[in-house]
Write a protein that holds these residues in place. Structure first.
Motif, PDB file in Angstrom:
ATOM      1  N   ARG A   5       7.478   3.455   1.441  1.00  0.00           N
ATOM      2  CA  ARG A   5       8.003   2.598   2.517  1.00  0.00           C
ATOM      3  C   ARG A   5       8.683   1.374   1.915  1.00  0.00           C
ATOM      4  O   ARG A   5       9.733   0.944   2.357  1.00  0.00           O
ATOM      5  CB  ARG A   5       6.874   2.170   3.457  1.00  0.00           C
ATOM      6  CG  ARG A   5       7.346   1.376   4.644  1.00  0.00           C
ATOM      7  CD  ARG A   5       6.157   0.924   5.516  1.00  0.00           C
ATOM      8  NE  ARG A   5       6.549   0.268   6.713  1.00  0.00           N
ATOM      9  CZ  ARG A   5       7.102  -0.932   6.791  1.00  0.00           C
ATOM     10  NH1 ARG A   5       7.350  -1.611   5.698  1.00  0.00           N
ATOM     11  NH2 ARG A   5       7.433  -1.473   7.936  1.00  0.00           N
ATOM     12  N   ASP A  35       0.837  -1.205   0.000  1.00  0.00           N
ATOM     13  CA  ASP A  35       0.000   0.000   0.000  1.00  0.00           C
ATOM     14  C   ASP A  35       0.868   1.251   0.000  1.00  0.00           C
ATOM     15  O   ASP A  35       0.518   2.255  -0.594  1.00  0.00           O
ATOM     16  CB  ASP A  35      -0.896   0.036   1.241  1.00  0.00           C
ATOM     17  CG  ASP A  35      -2.111  -0.864   1.096  1.00  0.00           C
ATOM     18  OD1 ASP A  35      -2.481  -1.174  -0.042  1.00  0.00           O
ATOM     19  OD2 ASP A  35      -2.666  -1.259   2.128  1.00  0.00           O
ATOM     20  N   ASP A  36       1.987   1.189   0.698  1.00  0.00           N
ATOM     21  CA  ASP A  36       2.873   2.332   0.851  1.00  0.00           C
ATOM     22  C   ASP A  36       4.137   2.097   0.019  1.00  0.00           C
ATOM     23  O   ASP A  36       5.087   1.465   0.484  1.00  0.00           O
ATOM     24  CB  ASP A  36       3.211   2.531   2.332  1.00  0.00           C
ATOM     25  CG  ASP A  36       4.004   3.784   2.604  1.00  0.00           C
ATOM     26  OD1 ASP A  36       4.509   4.406   1.646  1.00  0.00           O
ATOM     27  OD2 ASP A  36       4.132   4.137   3.793  1.00  0.00           O
TER      28      ASP A  36
END
Length: 159
Positions: A70, A66-67
């Motif tokens: 990151r 999702d990130d």
């Protein structure tokens, strides 16, 4: 690692609960009925594990994240290609070289992404849009921590 899949799954969940979860959330969970935040954090934990231990996977890990920033950071810190997972070098999304001597340029804040030799060459051939539009990856600003991981000099890091 020689463990049965169910045993390994249980061990990974226990390690996640002990080392990553905080407060009252510290309890074993099932992915079938846990909240979305726990599920996302557990997936991020598994991706970090795969990157750290160079576990081969059949799908690009970026498709599970999702990130993306990151994910890019984790790939940089584990020196894994953000596209294919092979051993990676740091690719400067913000161009360096050709008159901008990498030994002289202050690099903190420049956008970088980890790419293996093959993907690195492809990035130079196809350009920035290949990374962002085709691969759906996002470069991140170089930090001192990342720079040290890649052996940048004090001059490049401004220390």
């Amino acid at each position: 690692c020689g463990e049965l899949p169910e045993s390994m799954k249980r061990l990974m969940k226990m390690d996640f609960v002990v080392n990553r979860m905080e407060g009252i959330k510290k309890q074993l969970f099932s992915l079938s009925d846990c909240d979305m935040t726990t599920a996302r954090e557990f997936i991020d934990y598994l991706i970090d594990f795969v990157l750290e231990h160079a576990v081969p996977v059949s799908v690009p890990l970026v498709t599970l994240c999702d990130d993306i920033k990151r994910y890019t950071y984790s790939c940089l810190m584990h020196k894994r290609c953000a596209n294919c997972g092979r051993k990676a070098d740091m690719h400067h999304f913000d161009a360096i070289g050709m008159g901008r001597d990498r030994e002289e340029v202050y690099q903190i804040g420049m956008l970088v992404i980890p790419l293996c030799r093959k993907c690195h060459g492809e990035a130079h051939d196809r350009g920035k849009s290949w990374i962002t539009d085709d691969l759906h990856l996002e470069p991140i600003p170089l930090t001192a921590e990342i720079g040290k991981k890649y052996g940048l000099t004090r001059k490049n890091l401004g220390n």
